[in-house]
Design a protein around this motif. Structure first.
Motif, PDB file in Angstrom:
ATOM      1  N   ALA A 195      -3.723 -22.056  -0.694  1.00  0.00           N
ATOM      2  CA  ALA A 195      -4.615 -20.955  -0.324  1.00  0.00           C
ATOM      3  C   ALA A 195      -5.826 -20.847  -1.250  1.00  0.00           C
ATOM      4  O   ALA A 195      -6.795 -20.159  -0.922  1.00  0.00           O
ATOM      5  N   GLY A 196      -5.755 -21.487  -2.398  1.00  0.00           N
ATOM      6  CA  GLY A 196      -6.863 -21.406  -3.342  1.00  0.00           C
ATOM      7  C   GLY A 196      -6.738 -20.244  -4.306  1.00  0.00           C
ATOM      8  O   GLY A 196      -7.667 -19.933  -5.027  1.00  0.00           O
ATOM      9  N   GLY A 197      -5.625 -19.569  -4.296  1.00  0.00           N
ATOM     10  CA  GLY A 197      -5.394 -18.450  -5.210  1.00  0.00           C
ATOM     11  C   GLY A 197      -4.388 -17.474  -4.645  1.00  0.00           C
ATOM     12  O   GLY A 197      -4.154 -17.437  -3.432  1.00  0.00           O
ATOM     13  N   LEU A 198      -3.822 -16.684  -5.522  1.00  0.00           N
ATOM     14  CA  LEU A 198      -2.779 -15.737  -5.136  1.00  0.00           C
ATOM     15  C   LEU A 198      -3.267 -14.714  -4.115  1.00  0.00           C
ATOM     16  O   LEU A 198      -2.567 -14.392  -3.154  1.00  0.00           O
ATOM     17  N   THR A 199      -4.479 -14.234  -4.296  1.00  0.00           N
ATOM     18  CA  THR A 199      -4.994 -13.206  -3.390  1.00  0.00           C
ATOM     19  C   THR A 199      -5.363 -13.745  -2.015  1.00  0.00           C
ATOM     20  O   THR A 199      -5.594 -12.973  -1.095  1.00  0.00           O
ATOM     21  N   GLN A 247       0.607  -3.796  -5.810  1.00  0.00           N
ATOM     22  CA  GLN A 247      -0.448  -3.829  -4.796  1.00  0.00           C
ATOM     23  C   GLN A 247       0.077  -3.258  -3.477  1.00  0.00           C
ATOM     24  O   GLN A 247      -0.559  -2.415  -2.857  1.00  0.00           O
ATOM     25  N   TRP A 248       1.225  -3.737  -3.026  1.00  0.00           N
ATOM     26  CA  TRP A 248       1.798  -3.280  -1.762  1.00  0.00           C
ATOM     27  C   TRP A 248       2.166  -1.798  -1.794  1.00  0.00           C
ATOM     28  O   TRP A 248       2.109  -1.120  -0.777  1.00  0.00           O
ATOM     29  N   LEU A 249       2.550  -1.313  -2.971  1.00  0.00           N
ATOM     30  CA  LEU A 249       2.948   0.092  -3.088  1.00  0.00           C
ATOM     31  C   LEU A 249       1.761   1.003  -3.438  1.00  0.00           C
ATOM     32  O   LEU A 249       1.937   2.200  -3.629  1.00  0.00           O
ATOM     33  N   GLY A 250       0.576   0.445  -3.505  1.00  0.00           N
ATOM     34  CA  GLY A 250      -0.632   1.247  -3.701  1.00  0.00           C
ATOM     35  C   GLY A 250      -0.720   1.942  -5.050  1.00  0.00           C
ATOM     36  O   GLY A 250      -1.239   3.051  -5.145  1.00  0.00           O
ATOM     37  N   VAL A 251      -0.244   1.271  -6.093  1.00  0.00           N
ATOM     38  CA  VAL A 251      -0.228   1.878  -7.421  1.00  0.00           C
ATOM     39  C   VAL A 251      -1.629   2.293  -7.863  1.00  0.00           C
ATOM     40  O   VAL A 251      -1.847   3.429  -8.286  1.00  0.00           O
TER      41      VAL A 251
END
Length: 152
Positions: A18-22, A49-53
């Motif tokens: 993907a070229g990176g984690l994001t 990230q998924w939990l919107g911290v």
């Protein structure tokens, strides 16, 4: 926590492709999660990230450190917290980590005074601490779990 080399390799390949984690495609993430779970190093990136911290931190009127210092918590809530801390699974939180667990539980009680403390919150917090999340991150992820995932 044991993790297999094959799982790490599958995730690393997906990240590199993907070229990176994001940039990992959500469908690829779904497949990886369904097939093999998630290595710890990726949990530290994706779970907050998924939990919107970050969004919760920015929207909050008071921060974690200030919530840890709140004095207006009912005695019965403090008693319940103190009664449950030693009941927390030892493999999640060692005795030496009890003060950290207590501070997160107090902050949660201060943040959601209508809830106060509910039995089992210590286990959720304990799991996040076991996985190596910092206390503030653990607090905000537990807030997300309580607000978004736990039925009212």
């Amino acid at each position: 926590l044991e993790e297999s080399a094959a799982v790490h390799e599958a995730w690393q390949e997906a990240v590199e492709t993907a070229g990176g984690l994001t940039s990992v495609d959500p469908a690829v993430l779904e497949d990886l999660l369904a097939e093999s779970g998630m290595p710890l190093k990726y949990r530290h990136y994706f779970w907050p990230q998924w939990l919107g911290v970050r969004q919760r931190q920015l929207a909050a009127k008071i921060g974690f450190e200030d919530l840890c210092q709140v004095q207006a918590i009912e005695e019965t809530v403090l008693w319940e917290i103190d009664a449950d801390i030693p009941r927390t699974r030892e493999e999640l939180v060692t005795t030496s980590q009890h003060p950290v667990l207590r501070s997160v539980l107090i902050a949660l009680s201060a943040y959601q005074p209508a809830v106060g403390y509910a039995q089992g919150m210590n286990q959720i917090v304990g799991l996040f601490l076991k996985l190596g999340f910092e206390p503030a991150e653990t607090f905000w992820m537990t807030v997300a779990v309580m607000e978004e995932l736990v039925p009212q």
